[in-house]
Design a protein around this motif. Structure first.
Motif, PDB file in Angstrom:
ATOM      1  N   CYS A 183      62.625 -19.447  67.247  1.00  0.00           N
ATOM      2  CA  CYS A 183      63.190 -18.488  66.312  1.00  0.00           C
ATOM      3  C   CYS A 183      62.023 -17.847  65.563  1.00  0.00           C
ATOM      4  CB  CYS A 183      64.145 -19.176  65.337  1.00  0.00           C
ATOM      5  SG  CYS A 183      64.775 -18.056  64.074  1.00  0.00           S
ATOM      6  N   ASN A 184      61.864 -16.561  65.765  1.00  0.00           N
ATOM      7  CA  ASN A 184      60.750 -15.869  65.119  1.00  0.00           C
ATOM      8  C   ASN A 184      60.835 -15.932  63.600  1.00  0.00           C
ATOM      9  OD1 ASN A 184      59.508 -15.135  67.535  1.00  0.00           O
ATOM     10  ND2 ASN A 184      60.764 -13.303  67.722  1.00  0.00           N
ATOM     11  N   GLN A 185      62.037 -15.859  63.055  1.00  0.00           N
ATOM     12  CA  GLN A 185      62.178 -15.918  61.591  1.00  0.00           C
ATOM     13  C   GLN A 185      61.764 -17.293  61.057  1.00  0.00           C
ATOM     14  OE1 GLN A 185      62.871 -13.245  59.585  1.00  0.00           O
ATOM     15  NE2 GLN A 185      62.125 -14.683  58.047  1.00  0.00           N
ATOM     16  N   PHE A 186      62.136 -18.346  61.771  1.00  0.00           N
ATOM     17  CA  PHE A 186      61.701 -19.692  61.383  1.00  0.00           C
ATOM     18  C   PHE A 186      60.176 -19.778  61.386  1.00  0.00           C
ATOM     19  CE2 PHE A 186      60.125 -23.766  63.066  1.00  0.00           C
ATOM     20  CZ  PHE A 186      60.414 -24.592  61.993  1.00  0.00           C
ATOM     21  N   GLU A 187      59.554 -19.270  62.458  1.00  0.00           N
ATOM     22  CA  GLU A 187      58.093 -19.298  62.550  1.00  0.00           C
ATOM     23  C   GLU A 187      57.462 -18.525  61.405  1.00  0.00           C
ATOM     24  OE1 GLU A 187      56.707 -18.128  66.426  1.00  0.00           O
ATOM     25  OE2 GLU A 187      58.176 -19.390  67.426  1.00  0.00           O
ATOM     26  N   ASN A 188      58.030 -17.376  61.070  1.00  0.00           N
ATOM     27  CA  ASN A 188      57.499 -16.581  59.963  1.00  0.00           C
ATOM     28  C   ASN A 188      57.661 -17.285  58.629  1.00  0.00           C
ATOM     29  OD1 ASN A 188      56.735 -14.480  61.655  1.00  0.00           O
ATOM     30  ND2 ASN A 188      58.644 -13.372  61.368  1.00  0.00           N
ATOM     31  N   ASP A 189      58.776 -17.988  58.455  1.00  0.00           N
ATOM     32  CA  ASP A 189      59.037 -18.678  57.188  1.00  0.00           C
ATOM     33  C   ASP A 189      58.206 -19.942  57.008  1.00  0.00           C
ATOM     34  OD1 ASP A 189      60.882 -16.725  56.626  1.00  0.00           O
ATOM     35  OD2 ASP A 189      62.641 -17.970  57.046  1.00  0.00           O
ATOM     36  N   TYR A 190      57.992 -20.688  58.093  1.00  0.00           N
ATOM     37  CA  TYR A 190      57.338 -21.995  57.968  1.00  0.00           C
ATOM     38  C   TYR A 190      55.892 -22.036  58.463  1.00  0.00           C
ATOM     39  CZ  TYR A 190      61.707 -24.176  56.590  1.00  0.00           C
ATOM     40  OH  TYR A 190      62.835 -24.529  55.913  1.00  0.00           O
ATOM     41  N   PHE A 191      55.525 -21.185  59.378  1.00  0.00           N
ATOM     42  CA  PHE A 191      54.177 -21.191  59.946  1.00  0.00           C
ATOM     43  C   PHE A 191      53.537 -19.811  59.741  1.00  0.00           C
ATOM     44  CE2 PHE A 191      56.394 -24.536  62.141  1.00  0.00           C
ATOM     45  CZ  PHE A 191      55.447 -25.539  62.281  1.00  0.00           C
ATOM     46  N   PHE A 192      53.525 -19.362  58.495  1.00  0.00           N
ATOM     47  CA  PHE A 192      53.101 -18.001  58.204  1.00  0.00           C
ATOM     48  C   PHE A 192      51.597 -17.831  58.021  1.00  0.00           C
ATOM     49  CE2 PHE A 192      54.349 -20.134  54.349  1.00  0.00           C
ATOM     50  CZ  PHE A 192      53.282 -19.911  53.503  1.00  0.00           C
ATOM     51  N   MET A 193      50.844 -18.870  57.915  1.00  0.00           N
ATOM     52  CA  MET A 193      49.399 -18.775  57.679  1.00  0.00           C
ATOM     53  C   MET A 193      48.579 -19.024  58.945  1.00  0.00           C
ATOM     54  SD  MET A 193      48.862 -18.178  54.393  1.00  0.00           S
ATOM     55  CE  MET A 193      47.225 -18.773  54.100  1.00  0.00           C
ATOM     56  N   VAL A 194      49.204 -18.939  60.106  1.00  0.00           N
ATOM     57  CA  VAL A 194      48.516 -19.251  61.358  1.00  0.00           C
ATOM     58  C   VAL A 194      48.914 -18.262  62.450  1.00  0.00           C
ATOM     59  CG1 VAL A 194      48.282 -21.731  60.872  1.00  0.00           C
ATOM     60  CG2 VAL A 194      50.341 -20.881  61.999  1.00  0.00           C
ATOM     61  N   ASN A 195      48.077 -18.168  63.460  1.00  0.00           N
ATOM     62  CA  ASN A 195      48.392 -17.437  64.681  1.00  0.00           C
ATOM     63  C   ASN A 195      49.130 -18.412  65.588  1.00  0.00           C
ATOM     64  OD1 ASN A 195      48.398 -15.588  66.789  1.00  0.00           O
ATOM     65  ND2 ASN A 195      46.368 -16.197  67.493  1.00  0.00           N
ATOM     66  N   ARG A 196      50.318 -18.055  66.012  1.00  0.00           N
ATOM     67  CA  ARG A 196      51.172 -18.993  66.749  1.00  0.00           C
ATOM     68  C   ARG A 196      51.104 -18.734  68.245  1.00  0.00           C
ATOM     69  NH1 ARG A 196      54.024 -16.994  62.185  1.00  0.00           N
ATOM     70  NH2 ARG A 196      54.955 -15.407  63.508  1.00  0.00           N
ATOM     71  N   TYR A 197      50.671 -19.747  69.002  1.00  0.00           N
ATOM     72  CA  TYR A 197      50.765 -19.690  70.466  1.00  0.00           C
ATOM     73  C   TYR A 197      52.172 -20.092  70.870  1.00  0.00           C
ATOM     74  CZ  TYR A 197      45.729 -19.237  70.212  1.00  0.00           C
ATOM     75  OH  TYR A 197      44.479 -18.806  69.910  1.00  0.00           O
TER      76      TYR A 197
END
Length: 152
Positions: A121-135
């Motif tokens: 879920c892109n929104q989950f990634e944006n909300d919880y892992f917002f300070m990193v580049n996500r592979y």
């Protein structure tokens, strides 16, 4: 001719100097079993366990390593509480990822995670892992999040 000879000698010395200073890129991997990563980069998760690797790129010559101008990469497994999983399932619209069948988390044992269904879920990634580049960040819908991210 004397000038040509000096220029030739200086050129040869410069080439040998550059060859002698060649630095090779090497991965430096540290294994952790704590919540330092989630405390810094996924603060709002209620984490019950976290196992991850920190990967840095080292440059060195003859076994003498120093950090290069790179930011650490992290890959691992986050275990969350059942309550947190219910909250994530009701808050976000998860998309089943049928292409995510195998993943490399280095030396972390993922044998118990094989055969799981994984969602993103892109929104989950944006909300919880917002300070990193996500592979990748994937959730099994119950209690486990697997991730591979890099700081910047």
């Amino acid at each position: 001719m004397n000038r040509f000879f000096r220029l030739f000698i200086v050129s040869v010395l410069m080439i040998f100097t550059l060859i002698g200073c060649e630095r090779k890129q090497t991965e430096i991997i540290d294994h952790y079993h704590n919540q330092a990563f989630t405390n810094k980069y996924a603060k709002d998760l209620t984490v019950t366990d976290c196992e991850y690797e920190q990967i840095r790129i080292g440059y060195g010559r003859n076994g003498d390593y120093s950090l290069g101008p790179t930011d650490p990469r992290y890959r691992g497994v986050i275990k969350i509480s059942e309550e947190q999983a219910r909250e994530l399932n009701s808050t976000y619209k998860w998309i089943y990822d049928d292409t995510f069948t195998s993943f490399d988390l280095g030396s972390i044992d993922t044998s118990s995670l094989q055969g799981e269904d994984w969602y993103f879920c892109n929104q989950f990634e944006n909300d919880y892992f917002f300070m990193v580049n996500r592979y990748f960040v994937r959730f099994n819908g119950r209690d486990t999040i697997v991730f591979d991210v890099q700081t910047f």
